[in-house]
Design a protein around this motif. Structure first.
Motif, PDB file in Angstrom:
ATOM      1  N   GLN A 230       0.803  -1.222   0.000  1.00 50.75           N
ATOM      2  CA  GLN A 230       0.000   0.000   0.000  1.00 50.75           C
ATOM      3  C   GLN A 230       0.837   1.273   0.000  1.00 50.75           C
ATOM      4  N   SER A 231       1.988   1.218   0.620  1.00 51.88           N
ATOM      5  CA  SER A 231       2.791   2.444   0.756  1.00 51.88           C
ATOM      6  C   SER A 231       4.036   2.460  -0.110  1.00 51.88           C
ATOM      7  N   GLY A 232       4.423   1.274  -0.604  1.00 52.84           N
ATOM      8  CA  GLY A 232       5.651   1.189  -1.370  1.00 52.84           C
ATOM      9  C   GLY A 232       6.900   1.177  -0.523  1.00 52.84           C
ATOM     10  N   LYS A 233       6.730   1.125   0.792  1.00 58.71           N
ATOM     11  CA  LYS A 233       7.866   1.134   1.718  1.00 58.71           C
ATOM     12  C   LYS A 233       7.731  -0.029   2.691  1.00 58.71           C
ATOM     13  N   PRO A 234       8.836  -0.590   3.151  1.00 53.40           N
ATOM     14  CA  PRO A 234       8.753  -1.639   4.173  1.00 53.40           C
ATOM     15  C   PRO A 234       8.095  -1.112   5.442  1.00 53.40           C
ATOM     16  N   ALA A 235       7.469  -2.005   6.180  1.00 58.87           N
ATOM     17  CA  ALA A 235       6.780  -1.596   7.404  1.00 58.87           C
ATOM     18  C   ALA A 235       7.734  -0.936   8.389  1.00 58.87           C
ATOM     19  N   ILE A 236       8.964  -1.439   8.472  1.00 62.10           N
ATOM     20  CA  ILE A 236       9.923  -0.868   9.418  1.00 62.10           C
ATOM     21  C   ILE A 236      10.247   0.574   9.058  1.00 62.10           C
ATOM     22  N   ALA A 237      10.156   0.938   7.759  1.00 64.96           N
ATOM     23  CA  ALA A 237      10.479   2.305   7.341  1.00 64.96           C
ATOM     24  C   ALA A 237       9.532   3.320   7.962  1.00 64.96           C
ATOM     25  N   HIS A 238       8.273   2.938   8.182  1.00 63.31           N
ATOM     26  CA  HIS A 238       7.313   3.863   8.777  1.00 63.31           C
ATOM     27  C   HIS A 238       7.693   4.170  10.224  1.00 63.31           C
ATOM     28  N   ILE A 239       8.159   3.169  10.939  1.00 60.60           N
ATOM     29  CA  ILE A 239       8.612   3.388  12.317  1.00 60.60           C
ATOM     30  C   ILE A 239       9.842   4.281  12.313  1.00 60.60           C
ATOM     31  N   GLN A 240      10.777   3.977  11.437  1.00 58.33           N
ATOM     32  CA  GLN A 240      12.011   4.750  11.375  1.00 58.33           C
ATOM     33  C   GLN A 240      11.749   6.201  10.991  1.00 58.33           C
ATOM     34  N   GLU A 241      10.841   6.414  10.034  1.00 60.22           N
ATOM     35  CA  GLU A 241      10.522   7.776   9.621  1.00 60.22           C
ATOM     36  C   GLU A 241       9.892   8.570  10.755  1.00 60.22           C
ATOM     37  N   ARG A 242       9.049   7.908  11.564  1.00 63.25           N
ATOM     38  CA  ARG A 242       8.426   8.620  12.695  1.00 63.25           C
ATOM     39  C   ARG A 242       9.471   8.981  13.738  1.00 63.25           C
ATOM     40  N   LEU A 243      10.422   8.103  13.981  1.00 60.92           N
ATOM     41  CA  LEU A 243      11.493   8.408  14.917  1.00 60.92           C
ATOM     42  C   LEU A 243      12.347   9.567  14.404  1.00 60.92           C
ATOM     43  N   VAL A 244      12.637   9.554  13.116  1.00 59.69           N
ATOM     44  CA  VAL A 244      13.436  10.639  12.536  1.00 59.69           C
ATOM     45  C   VAL A 244      12.678  11.961  12.610  1.00 59.69           C
ATOM     46  N   LEU A 245      11.372  11.935  12.325  1.00 62.56           N
ATOM     47  CA  LEU A 245      10.579  13.160  12.412  1.00 62.56           C
ATOM     48  C   LEU A 245      10.655  13.755  13.811  1.00 62.56           C
ATOM     49  N   GLU A 246      10.476  12.911  14.835  1.00 63.19           N
ATOM     50  CA  GLU A 246      10.507  13.430  16.201  1.00 63.19           C
ATOM     51  C   GLU A 246      11.901  13.929  16.552  1.00 63.19           C
TER      52      GLU A 246
END
Length: 297
Positions: A230-246
């Motif tokens: 659905q997103s074109g990205k691995p599931a772990i990437a969503h967690i990593q992106e949220r950590l980077v955003l914060e």
């Protein structure tokens, strides 16, 4: 641009009884050229624990939502969700309306469905709606009706507020989908939304896909498959992106040390956090802080 002092955490501001007569779950105010009625220390980085909509008819200054600056425009609507890092640059006169409500307000029946509207879910992470003249007239009329009901406590006040608010948020959601286009979610897209919502709740404590699969009562394999499709990205990437955003929020808006930020985000080892941040952004935390401060003085 203001930052916090070394010993200051990022404050989180609620709707208080002083701001909101009654339940404290919804607040409506009209600005007619006076300085906005908010705390002076909102000129420092802060978070709100409520949804906030501001219909700007005239006036205002630049404000920030996370790392993005917005210069307030005439006849535009600005909106933010709980937990986003914000600051205002100046206290300047403003003409318009301010509407704020809490998660608890949305949890009440019959308000619960409002939480699923595109404006509040904000999948495109937008914060500004530009209004055509017909939109301005419609939105202004609804805010005026909300204001009239807000000032008349009584048996029918809450149902009337909910009715007007439902029309307003539905109308703004239609504008949102026009300005930030996207398709209606399928079952798999809804799972992706639920996954992202769980990450938003738990990213400091849970860094593994399997932990979120358990929360969603599905297998890690199925979750990974759907999220990637659905997103074109691995599931772990969503967690990593949220950590980077914060991490970027805290590096940009606060003077917290890299070690303090690492621990705040659930990393036991600050050096591992620094390597993680550089792998994801191409910069060390210190390099990112220096470059972002130079770009947005």
């Amino acid at each position: 641009m203001s930052t916090l002092l070394l010993d200051q955490p990022v404050p989180v501001y609620p709707l208080t009884p002083q701001q909101t007569p009654g339940s404290g779950l919804l607040q409506l105010a009209r600005a007619q050229g006076q300085q906005p009625a908010f705390r002076q220390n909102m000129l420092r980085p802060h978070r709100k624990d409520y949804y906030h909509l501001v219909f700007v008819q005239r006036g205002g200054s630049r404000h920030w939502v996370d790392m993005t600056p917005y210069v307030l425009k005439e006849n535009a609507l600005y909106f933010s969700a709980p937990g986003q890092l914000q600051l205002k640059e100046k206290l300047l006169p403003l003409w318009g309306f301010s509407l704020a409500f809490t998660r608890e307000f949305l949890a009440l029946q019959p308000n619960a469905a409002l939480a699923q509207l595109p404006l509040l879910r904000n999948p495109q992470n937008g914060h500004e709606l530009l209004l055509a003249p017909a939109d301005v007239a419609f939105v202004e009329d609804l805010f005026t009706k909300l204001e009239a009901e807000y000032q008349q406590p009584g048996e029918w006040q809450q149902p009337m507020l909910t009715a007007h608010l439902t029309v307003l948020l539905t109308y703004l959601s239609r504008l949102y989908t026009a300005q930030f286009p996207g398709d209606e979610p399928s079952a798999d897209q809804l799972l992706l939304q639920r996954y992202r919502a769980r990450i938003e709740e738990c990213f400091r404590e849970r860094h593994e896909v399997s932990a979120y699969a358990a929360l969603l009562h599905i297998s890690a394999g199925h979750l990974s498959e759907v999220v990637k499709a659905q997103s074109g990205k691995p599931a772990i990437a969503h967690i990593q992106e949220r950590l980077v955003l914060e991490a970027r929020r805290l590096l940009f808006h606060t003077p917290q040390s890299v070690k303090e930020i690492a621990f705040d985000l659930g990393f036991a080892d600050a050096s591992y956090f620094s390597r993680f941040f550089k792998r994801e952004t191409g910069l060390t935390p210190a390099e990112y802080r220096a470059s972002s401060r130079e770009m947005y003085p």
